[in-house]
Design an enzyme around this catalytic site. Sequence first.
Site, PDB file in Angstrom:
ATOM      1  N   ARG A  37      -6.097 -10.231  -1.656  1.00 45.64           N
ATOM      2  CA  ARG A  37      -7.276  -9.872  -2.442  1.00 45.64           C
ATOM      3  C   ARG A  37      -7.638  -8.402  -2.210  1.00 45.64           C
ATOM      4  NH1 ARG A  37     -11.912 -14.141  -1.787  1.00 45.64           N
ATOM      5  NH2 ARG A  37     -12.019 -13.342   0.327  1.00 45.64           N
ATOM      6  N   ARG A  92     -10.951  -6.340   2.193  1.00 43.84           N
ATOM      7  CA  ARG A  92     -12.068  -6.624   3.091  1.00 43.84           C
ATOM      8  C   ARG A  92     -11.545  -6.792   4.508  1.00 43.84           C
ATOM      9  NH1 ARG A  92     -15.519 -11.414   0.554  1.00 43.84           N
ATOM     10  NH2 ARG A  92     -14.926 -12.192   2.570  1.00 43.84           N
TER      11      ARG A  92
END
Length: 212
Positions: free
Chosen positions: A124, A159
């Site tokens: 991601r 992240r």
Amino acid sequence: MKPHLIILGAPGSGKGTQAAKLIEKGYKHISTGDLLRSEIAKGTELGQKVSGIISRGDLVDDNTVMALLKANCDVDKVSYIFDGFPRNIAQAEMLEAELLQGRKTLAVYFNIDLGVLTDRVVNRRTCSNCGEIYNLTTKAPRVPNVCDKCGAQNTLTQRKDDTVEVVSNRLKIFADTVDPMLAFYKAKGALVEIDASLPEKTVFSALEKIIG
Ligand SMILES: [Zn+2]
């Protein structure tokens, strides 16, 4: 009236995306965080109590969350999606005993293989400029390192907690808390499983069939 839905799934299973799409089908999404904030804003007695708990830095206890749900949910008129609550078996039992009380309810479990999920999460990327979310394997930007949406270059970031170690640990904790809930809803004949490794559209079609 469509059944109330209790959405259960690991972080990254796609349940949030699907829950958002169900709103178009007439469902109302229940977020306990939003309810807490709006009750405080309304200045009710309950809101003042919640405000006190939060300003002392304490966590809002289950009984207070239940009171909030009871004050804001009209379970005979509106079909609700509960996502993020119940979070554990104690809350699941409480929700049934104090609010749903035998009303038609389905617990939808977004089942997904641990390996697939880890892959999904570690790939991601988020554009730090506009917030668009990508996946390097399933939804890569058209031009590498350029955001499709805003055109910024080299802004796709990962992240910090989307690493294999952190994700594995997160999933283990999730499995330990979800298992008793799955058993609880299964015993009531209210458990439905969805293969969350399938494409978004396929998962939504399955959901549509389930809710009828
Ligand atoms: Zn962007």
